[in-house]
Design an enzyme around this catalytic site. Sequence first.
Site, PDB file in Angstrom:
ATOM      1  N   ASN A  12       0.870  -1.179   0.000  1.00 58.18           N
ATOM      2  CA  ASN A  12       0.000   0.000   0.000  1.00 58.18           C
ATOM      3  C   ASN A  12       0.903   1.223   0.000  1.00 58.18           C
ATOM      4  O   ASN A  12       1.516   1.542   1.023  1.00 58.18           O
ATOM      5  CB  ASN A  12      -0.891  -0.037   1.258  1.00 58.18           C
ATOM      6  CG  ASN A  12      -1.693   1.237   1.446  1.00 58.18           C
ATOM      7  OD1 ASN A  12      -1.756   2.086   0.558  1.00 58.18           O
ATOM      8  ND2 ASN A  12      -2.296   1.372   2.625  1.00 58.18           N
ATOM      9  N   LYS A  14       0.038   4.221  -0.236  1.00 59.28           N
ATOM     10  CA  LYS A  14      -0.631   5.390   0.364  1.00 59.28           C
ATOM     11  C   LYS A  14      -0.441   6.612  -0.556  1.00 59.28           C
ATOM     12  O   LYS A  14      -0.483   6.472  -1.765  1.00 59.28           O
ATOM     13  CB  LYS A  14      -0.122   5.631   1.785  1.00 59.28           C
ATOM     14  CG  LYS A  14      -0.195   4.347   2.629  1.00 59.28           C
ATOM     15  CD  LYS A  14       0.048   4.571   4.073  1.00 59.28           C
ATOM     16  CE  LYS A  14       0.026   3.231   4.808  1.00 59.28           C
ATOM     17  NZ  LYS A  14       0.143   3.352   6.247  1.00 59.28           N
ATOM     18  N   HIS A  96      -9.290   0.653   5.405  1.00 59.23           N
ATOM     19  CA  HIS A  96      -7.993   0.854   6.070  1.00 59.23           C
ATOM     20  C   HIS A  96      -8.217   1.738   7.300  1.00 59.23           C
ATOM     21  O   HIS A  96      -9.025   2.665   7.265  1.00 59.23           O
ATOM     22  CB  HIS A  96      -7.002   1.506   5.106  1.00 59.23           C
ATOM     23  CG  HIS A  96      -5.601   1.504   5.627  1.00 59.23           C
ATOM     24  ND1 HIS A  96      -5.169   2.414   6.565  1.00 59.23           N
ATOM     25  CD2 HIS A  96      -4.549   0.693   5.371  1.00 59.23           C
ATOM     26  CE1 HIS A  96      -3.907   2.159   6.851  1.00 59.23           C
ATOM     27  NE2 HIS A  96      -3.505   1.119   6.142  1.00 59.23           N
ATOM     28  N   GLU A  98      -6.623   4.103   8.474  1.00 63.21           N
ATOM     29  CA  GLU A  98      -6.440   5.545   8.242  1.00 63.21           C
ATOM     30  C   GLU A  98      -7.714   6.174   7.699  1.00 63.21           C
ATOM     31  O   GLU A  98      -8.030   7.329   8.000  1.00 63.21           O
ATOM     32  CB  GLU A  98      -5.246   5.765   7.295  1.00 63.21           C
ATOM     33  CG  GLU A  98      -3.929   5.480   8.022  1.00 63.21           C
ATOM     34  CD  GLU A  98      -2.753   5.169   7.115  1.00 63.21           C
ATOM     35  OE1 GLU A  98      -2.876   5.329   5.889  1.00 63.21           O
ATOM     36  OE2 GLU A  98      -1.713   4.740   7.646  1.00 63.21           O
ATOM     37  N   GLU A 166      -5.103  -5.763  10.635  1.00 69.11           N
ATOM     38  CA  GLU A 166      -4.124  -4.698  10.846  1.00 69.11           C
ATOM     39  C   GLU A 166      -4.412  -4.002  12.176  1.00 69.11           C
ATOM     40  O   GLU A 166      -5.226  -3.066  12.226  1.00 69.11           O
ATOM     41  CB  GLU A 166      -4.217  -3.666   9.716  1.00 69.11           C
ATOM     42  CG  GLU A 166      -3.888  -4.221   8.352  1.00 69.11           C
ATOM     43  CD  GLU A 166      -3.280  -3.152   7.462  1.00 69.11           C
ATOM     44  OE1 GLU A 166      -2.157  -3.358   7.002  1.00 69.11           O
ATOM     45  OE2 GLU A 166      -3.912  -2.096   7.276  1.00 69.11           O
ATOM     46  N   GLY A 172       2.760   1.461  10.991  1.00 68.06           N
ATOM     47  CA  GLY A 172       3.752   2.531  10.889  1.00 68.06           C
ATOM     48  C   GLY A 172       4.482   2.833  12.183  1.00 68.06           C
ATOM     49  O   GLY A 172       5.138   3.869  12.292  1.00 68.06           O
ATOM     50  N   SER A 211       3.665  -2.962  10.372  1.00 70.26           N
ATOM     51  CA  SER A 211       5.104  -3.011  10.617  1.00 70.26           C
ATOM     52  C   SER A 211       5.752  -4.321  10.184  1.00 70.26           C
ATOM     53  O   SER A 211       6.659  -4.826  10.859  1.00 70.26           O
ATOM     54  CB  SER A 211       5.405  -2.703  12.090  1.00 70.26           C
ATOM     55  OG  SER A 211       4.998  -1.380  12.413  1.00 70.26           O
TER      56      SER A 211
HETATM   57  C1  PEP Z   1      -0.560  -0.182   6.428  1.00 68.74           C
HETATM   58  O1  PEP Z   1      -0.652   1.036   6.386  1.00 68.74           O
HETATM   59  O2  PEP Z   1      -1.472  -0.896   5.979  1.00 68.74           O
HETATM   60  C2  PEP Z   1       0.625  -0.776   7.013  1.00 68.74           C
HETATM   61  C3  PEP Z   1       0.616  -2.035   7.310  1.00 68.74           C
HETATM   62  O3  PEP Z   1       1.675   0.083   7.212  1.00 68.74           O
HETATM   63  P1  PEP Z   1       3.137  -0.311   7.788  1.00 68.74           P
HETATM   64  O4  PEP Z   1       3.586  -1.559   7.067  1.00 68.74           O
HETATM   65  O5  PEP Z   1       3.985   0.864   7.464  1.00 68.74           O
HETATM   66  O6  PEP Z   1       2.960  -0.547   9.242  1.00 68.74           O
END
Ligand code: PEP
Length: 249
Positions: A12, A14, A96, A98, A166, A172, A211
């Site tokens: 992703n 973003k 997601h 976010e 997630e 992040g 992460s």
């Molecule tokens: C995400 O935003 O879906 C995500 C998993 O980000 P990160 O891998 O940076 O934690």
Amino acid sequence: MTPGVRPLIAGNWKMHGLAADGVALAQAVAAGAPGLKAELLICPPATLISPLAPVFAGAVALGGQDCHEAAKGAHTGDISAAMLKDAGAAYVVLGHSERRMAYRESSHRVCAKAEAALAAGLTPVVCVGEPEDDRLLGRAEEVVAEQMTESLPAGFGAAGGVVAYEPVWAIGTGRTPTEANIAAMHAMMRAKLSATFQAEGAGLRLLYGGSVKPGNAVAILAIPHVDGALIGGASLVAEDFLAIARAAG
Ligand code: PEP
């Protein structure tokens, strides 16, 4: 991994990438795709789906990061599932955290978006995951189960939909749940998918996201019912993304 299921490694991007650097990153990802067991998926900004389609030439799938639940209409700034499909997408990430947080997207709205995705011929990748407070209160599985109940539409199983676990606090941050916590969550999710979609639910792909890095990918991808990963930050570095993909076997 779930036996017989092809892993999916999804990036992703973003809101990162203009045409030049996006194409360069995509070229580097495409160069590493041949011979991998895992299916690769890149979800770039919508502006890059069409330019990246010839770069990937089918070797890496493309996806959107969101879509509107309506097929068309007066929705300034939004994008429909059919538009994503038209641009070359096969998947779309929905729900997601976010978007759930920044735009207060409810699970019911995510479900409507997933229905729109299915109607347009896209495979939805529906994200679920608990905020840290709920994890600390011992409510993580309850929260995720409720999000699944409310976010997954009826046709999801037959269409081979994907669910990504997630945890909000792991995105992040460099922090991840313990392997035991991921295993328990994914076992619950698999049981729920099987109960909801019967035999189809047993074969749906369950991703872990939050992460994931080259250094923890082997351990995470070895957990039962973890059928791939959804990757944010590490997907912006081709070698890191490909190292994670190689960890899937
Ligand atoms: C995400 O935003 O879906 C995500 C998993 O980000 P990160 O891998 O940076 O934690």
